[in-house]
Design a protein around this motif. Structure first.
Motif, PDB file in Angstrom:
ATOM      1  N   THR A  62      39.086  30.296  28.822  1.00  0.00           N
ATOM      2  CA  THR A  62      38.101  30.016  27.771  1.00  0.00           C
ATOM      3  C   THR A  62      36.781  29.502  28.320  1.00  0.00           C
ATOM      4  O   THR A  62      35.799  29.405  27.576  1.00  0.00           O
ATOM      5  CB  THR A  62      38.657  28.993  26.756  1.00  0.00           C
ATOM      6  N   ALA A  63      36.746  29.170  29.608  1.00  0.00           N
ATOM      7  CA  ALA A  63      35.496  28.705  30.221  1.00  0.00           C
ATOM      8  C   ALA A  63      34.840  29.768  31.082  1.00  0.00           C
ATOM      9  O   ALA A  63      33.851  29.499  31.748  1.00  0.00           O
ATOM     10  CB  ALA A  63      35.756  27.454  31.064  1.00  0.00           C
ATOM     11  N   ASN A  64      35.383  30.980  31.042  1.00  0.00           N
ATOM     12  CA  ASN A  64      34.860  32.062  31.885  1.00  0.00           C
ATOM     13  C   ASN A  64      34.411  33.225  31.014  1.00  0.00           C
ATOM     14  O   ASN A  64      35.231  34.010  30.530  1.00  0.00           O
ATOM     15  CB  ASN A  64      35.925  32.526  32.874  1.00  0.00           C
ATOM     16  N   SER A  65      33.111  33.358  30.824  1.00  0.00           N
ATOM     17  CA  SER A  65      32.592  34.393  29.934  1.00  0.00           C
ATOM     18  C   SER A  65      32.734  35.800  30.495  1.00  0.00           C
ATOM     19  O   SER A  65      32.388  36.769  29.815  1.00  0.00           O
ATOM     20  CB  SER A  65      31.122  34.107  29.607  1.00  0.00           C
ATOM     21  N   LYS A  66      33.229  35.940  31.716  1.00  0.00           N
ATOM     22  CA  LYS A  66      33.544  37.266  32.261  1.00  0.00           C
ATOM     23  C   LYS A  66      34.825  37.824  31.648  1.00  0.00           C
ATOM     24  O   LYS A  66      35.148  38.998  31.837  1.00  0.00           O
ATOM     25  CB  LYS A  66      33.693  37.199  33.786  1.00  0.00           C
TER      26      LYS A  66
ATOM     27  N   ILE B 210      33.490  25.618  39.037  1.00  0.00           N
ATOM     28  CA  ILE B 210      32.280  25.619  39.861  1.00  0.00           C
ATOM     29  C   ILE B 210      32.458  24.686  41.056  1.00  0.00           C
ATOM     30  O   ILE B 210      32.032  25.001  42.181  1.00  0.00           O
ATOM     31  CB  ILE B 210      31.057  25.197  39.027  1.00  0.00           C
ATOM     32  N   THR B 211      33.088  23.540  40.839  1.00  0.00           N
ATOM     33  CA  THR B 211      33.322  22.581  41.926  1.00  0.00           C
ATOM     34  C   THR B 211      34.102  23.223  43.062  1.00  0.00           C
ATOM     35  O   THR B 211      33.827  22.967  44.246  1.00  0.00           O
ATOM     36  CB  THR B 211      34.054  21.342  41.397  1.00  0.00           C
TER      37      THR B 211
ATOM     38  N   GLU C 112      28.362  34.138  35.280  1.00  0.00           N
ATOM     39  CA  GLU C 112      27.127  33.993  36.054  1.00  0.00           C
ATOM     40  C   GLU C 112      26.912  32.538  36.460  1.00  0.00           C
ATOM     41  O   GLU C 112      26.578  32.245  37.613  1.00  0.00           O
ATOM     42  CB  GLU C 112      25.939  34.499  35.238  1.00  0.00           C
ATOM     43  N   GLN C 113      27.122  31.600  35.530  1.00  0.00           N
ATOM     44  CA  GLN C 113      27.004  30.182  35.883  1.00  0.00           C
ATOM     45  C   GLN C 113      28.088  29.776  36.886  1.00  0.00           C
ATOM     46  O   GLN C 113      27.832  29.001  37.804  1.00  0.00           O
ATOM     47  CB  GLN C 113      27.123  29.301  34.632  1.00  0.00           C
ATOM     48  N   GLY C 114      29.279  30.320  36.700  1.00  0.00           N
ATOM     49  CA  GLY C 114      30.397  29.940  37.549  1.00  0.00           C
ATOM     50  C   GLY C 114      30.234  30.327  39.007  1.00  0.00           C
ATOM     51  O   GLY C 114      30.816  29.681  39.887  1.00  0.00           O
ATOM     52  N   ARG C 115      29.447  31.360  39.262  1.00  0.00           N
ATOM     53  CA  ARG C 115      29.281  31.825  40.646  1.00  0.00           C
ATOM     54  C   ARG C 115      27.860  31.627  41.189  1.00  0.00           C
ATOM     55  O   ARG C 115      27.514  32.152  42.257  1.00  0.00           O
ATOM     56  CB  ARG C 115      29.677  33.298  40.760  1.00  0.00           C
ATOM     57  N   ASP C 116      27.054  30.856  40.469  1.00  0.00           N
ATOM     58  CA  ASP C 116      25.665  30.622  40.872  1.00  0.00           C
ATOM     59  C   ASP C 116      25.604  29.471  41.881  1.00  0.00           C
ATOM     60  O   ASP C 116      25.877  28.317  41.525  1.00  0.00           O
ATOM     61  CB  ASP C 116      24.828  30.289  39.638  1.00  0.00           C
ATOM     62  N   PRO C 117      25.243  29.723  43.133  1.00  0.00           N
ATOM     63  CA  PRO C 117      25.193  28.648  44.140  1.00  0.00           C
ATOM     64  C   PRO C 117      24.229  27.528  43.774  1.00  0.00           C
ATOM     65  O   PRO C 117      24.495  26.357  44.075  1.00  0.00           O
ATOM     66  CB  PRO C 117      24.740  29.377  45.411  1.00  0.00           C
TER      67      PRO C 117
ATOM     68  N   GLY D 293      37.783  29.690  48.038  1.00  0.00           N
ATOM     69  CA  GLY D 293      36.595  29.863  47.214  1.00  0.00           C
ATOM     70  C   GLY D 293      36.761  30.876  46.109  1.00  0.00           C
ATOM     71  O   GLY D 293      35.765  31.397  45.600  1.00  0.00           O
ATOM     72  N   VAL D 294      38.006  31.138  45.693  1.00  0.00           N
ATOM     73  CA  VAL D 294      38.263  32.181  44.695  1.00  0.00           C
ATOM     74  C   VAL D 294      38.981  31.593  43.485  1.00  0.00           C
ATOM     75  O   VAL D 294      39.510  30.479  43.519  1.00  0.00           O
ATOM     76  CB  VAL D 294      39.107  33.330  45.282  1.00  0.00           C
ATOM     77  N   HIS D 295      39.002  32.385  42.419  1.00  0.00           N
ATOM     78  CA  HIS D 295      39.696  32.029  41.188  1.00  0.00           C
ATOM     79  C   HIS D 295      40.802  33.054  40.946  1.00  0.00           C
ATOM     80  O   HIS D 295      40.524  34.240  40.765  1.00  0.00           O
ATOM     81  CB  HIS D 295      38.716  32.012  40.012  1.00  0.00           C
ATOM     82  N   TRP D 296      42.049  32.599  40.944  1.00  0.00           N
ATOM     83  CA  TRP D 296      43.191  33.494  40.782  1.00  0.00           C
ATOM     84  C   TRP D 296      43.554  33.656  39.309  1.00  0.00           C
ATOM     85  O   TRP D 296      43.437  32.719  38.516  1.00  0.00           O
ATOM     86  CB  TRP D 296      44.404  32.962  41.537  1.00  0.00           C
ATOM     87  N   SER D 297      44.031  34.841  38.960  1.00  0.00           N
ATOM     88  CA  SER D 297      44.443  35.110  37.585  1.00  0.00           C
ATOM     89  C   SER D 297      45.562  36.142  37.573  1.00  0.00           C
ATOM     90  O   SER D 297      45.747  36.892  38.545  1.00  0.00           O
ATOM     91  CB  SER D 297      43.252  35.624  36.762  1.00  0.00           C
TER      92      SER D 297
END
Length: 348
Positions: free
Chosen positions: A155-159, A210-211, A308-313, A286-290
């Motif tokens: 729910t926090a990932n707009s992708k 993001i952290t 986009e926010q989640g992967r923005d350095p 550095g990855v997100h598993w699903s």
């Protein structure tokens, strides 16, 4: 792999007295790990050990209220002072209160869901990173790969479809105005806008994910630690939803089982978290598993792209710096009386 002759690796699991955290603990113990169960209510933790008949030689219960940064510091100090090494830190605990009419605040004066889900874990990670890193080889007892694993959410990932749901609003940190302004009342949201309890939870979980990306950028190469987040599937009957409307608690599991096909049981979610902690198949950092929004028999994990926010350095760097400032400034505000708060031990 843990063998009969190698020392048992140790993990800390936050929110381990119920839900995903409890079943992650059980899955790790089954794999030969010892687990520090970091819980808000130690008596509830002891009851959970009996509930699942866990080997008491493999589990230790320690108090940790993530909403109170003083408690986080005391917990980290106790762990850091111990002689046992640390192979994994699992940041699982979360609080979700979508029916609130007005915000609740942590003892340091921060909105409760962000204080618990993000800031408490953020400080815990900062305080324990040296112990987790050890000699910098990335290896622990028996050659175990050291890992820091954080529970995220769809729910926090707009992708993903679940992250596009407009009610109350998708996760959006804006430019972190709320953090920059000190995140004290009347500021209650990361973007500085009006309080929305459901969005506050989503925003905090986006901060979690993001952290992980920033931890990877800052520390993976020098420590060898693997940093990862995951979404284990929709655990629709998780204690996380205990503050939701009663009708939602009845209907949501049925809906996820029969309509969306997204339902994952608490034991299955625990197994998946334990795999991310311990299996070579999850060695990427550095990855997100699903496992996807619809569960399929035999489906394998995959790396899910973040928003986009989640992967923005630049966003990750700013979030890191502002969060560091908030947990540091909290020292000055300690001692403020705070309202009684609900337990924050449910899985994400």
């Amino acid at each position: 792999m843990v063998t009969a002759t190698s020392p048992k690796p140790q993990a800390i699991v936050t929110g381990a007295s119920s839900g995903i955290g409890l079943y992650t603990t059980a899955a790790l113990v089954k794999r030969g790990w010892t687990v520090v169960m970091a819980v808000r209510d130690p008596a509830k933790g002891e009851k959970a050990i009996n509930q699942l008949d866990l080997d008491r030689r493999s589990v230790t219960v320690l108090p940790l209220d993530l909403s109170d940064l003083r408690c986080v510091r005391a917990f980290a100090q106790a762990v850091a002072a111990g002689s046992a090494p640390l192979e994994a830190l699992v940041c699982n605990a979360a609080v979700y209160m979508p029916t609130l009419k007005a915000p609740l605040f942590s003892p340091q004066g921060y909105e409760l869901s962000m204080a618990t889900n993000h800031l408490g874990h953020f400080l815990l990670i900062q305080l324990l990173l040296d112990k987790l890193a050890g000699d910098g080889s990335g290896k622990g007892s028996g050659g175990i790969q050291k890992r820091l694993v954080v529970l995220g959410t769809v729910t926090a990932n707009s992708k993903e479809l679940g992250g596009k749901i407009p009610i109350p609003a998708p996760a959006d940190l804006g430019d972190l105005t709320g953090f920059a302004d000190g995140f004290q009342a009347p500021v209650t949201m990361a973007d500085g806008k009006a309080f929305k309890p459901g969005k506050a939870y989503k925003d905090s979980k986006l901060c979690n994910m993001i952290t992980v990306t920033e931890l990877h950028r800052r520390f993976h190469r020098q420590t060898g630690v693997v940093f990862a987040s995951l979404y284990p599937g929709c655990v629709a009957d998780s204690p996380l939803f205990r503050h939701s409307f009663k009708v939602f608690q009845r209907v949501f599991p049925w809906f996820q089982k029969r309509i969306t096909g997204g339902y994952v049981s608490q034991p299955m979610a625990g197994e998946r978290v334990a795999e991310v902690v311990s299996s070579e198949a999850f060695s990427a950092s550095g990855v997100h598993w699903s496992w996807g929004n619809r569960q399929q028999r035999g489906r394998q994990q995959f790396i899910q792209e973040l928003s986009e926010q989640g992967r923005d350095p630049a966003m990750a760097k700013r979030l890191w710096e502002l969060s560091t400032r908030l947990v540091a400034e909290s020292v000055q505000s300690e001692g403020k009386p705070g309202p009684a708060q609900p337990s924050a031990e449910a899985g994400a």
